[in-house]
Design an enzyme around this catalytic site. Structure first.
Site, PDB file in Angstrom:
ATOM      1  N   ARG A 166       0.830  -1.212   0.000  1.00 23.04           N
ATOM      2  CA  ARG A 166       0.000   0.000   0.000  1.00 23.04           C
ATOM      3  C   ARG A 166       0.861   1.257   0.000  1.00 23.04           C
ATOM      4  O   ARG A 166       0.549   2.233  -0.683  1.00 23.04           O
ATOM      5  CB  ARG A 166      -0.963  -0.002   1.182  1.00 23.04           C
ATOM      6  CG  ARG A 166      -2.034  -1.076   1.072  1.00 23.04           C
ATOM      7  CD  ARG A 166      -2.887  -1.156   2.314  1.00 23.04           C
ATOM      8  NE  ARG A 166      -2.044  -1.518   3.449  1.00 23.04           N
ATOM      9  CZ  ARG A 166      -2.182  -1.041   4.679  1.00 23.04           C
ATOM     10  NH1 ARG A 166      -3.147  -0.198   4.971  1.00 23.04           N
ATOM     11  NH2 ARG A 166      -1.375  -1.423   5.644  1.00 23.04           N
ATOM     12  N   ASN A 217      -6.131  -3.021   2.428  1.00 21.20           N
ATOM     13  CA  ASN A 217      -6.049  -4.462   2.588  1.00 21.20           C
ATOM     14  C   ASN A 217      -7.448  -5.053   2.724  1.00 21.20           C
ATOM     15  O   ASN A 217      -8.312  -4.470   3.382  1.00 21.20           O
ATOM     16  CB  ASN A 217      -5.238  -4.823   3.837  1.00 21.20           C
ATOM     17  CG  ASN A 217      -3.760  -4.596   3.667  1.00 21.20           C
ATOM     18  OD1 ASN A 217      -3.250  -4.536   2.553  1.00 21.20           O
ATOM     19  ND2 ASN A 217      -3.052  -4.453   4.768  1.00 21.20           N
TER      20      ASN A 217
END
Length: 90
Positions: free
Chosen positions: A20, A38
């Site tokens: 990320r 996520n």
């Protein structure tokens, strides 16, 4: 303007490897907005909004991901374009 939006589900070894963070950095370089988060099943969801060429460049990067990850597959769905600021990571 030729702006588009995409929802991308990235699967493989993509959690716990800074995916990320690196996605956020790449989004800035590609000049796209959106978010990366996520999912409970181990995948990462990425929403991308921007010019078609910028989104295409981001999709190419997501297909490989950062060196610390192993991207097995990406699933891309076109979504309505939205004007949002920045790129968030959840």
């Amino acid at each position: 303007m030729d702006n588009i939006g995409c929802k991308v589900i990235v699967s493989g070894h993509v959690q716990g490897v800074g995916f990320r963070y690196y996605t956020s950095q790449q989004a800035h370089l590609c000049d796209v907005t959106g978010h990366a988060k996520n999912l409970y099943n181990g995948d990462v969801e990425v929403l991308i909004y921007g010019r078609r060429t910028a989104v295409t460049k981001m999709l190419q990067w997501l297909n490989k991901g950062p060196a610390s990850a192993h991207v097995k597959e990406i699933k891309v769905t076109t979504i309505p374009y939205e004007v949002i600021k920045g790129f968030a990571s959840y």
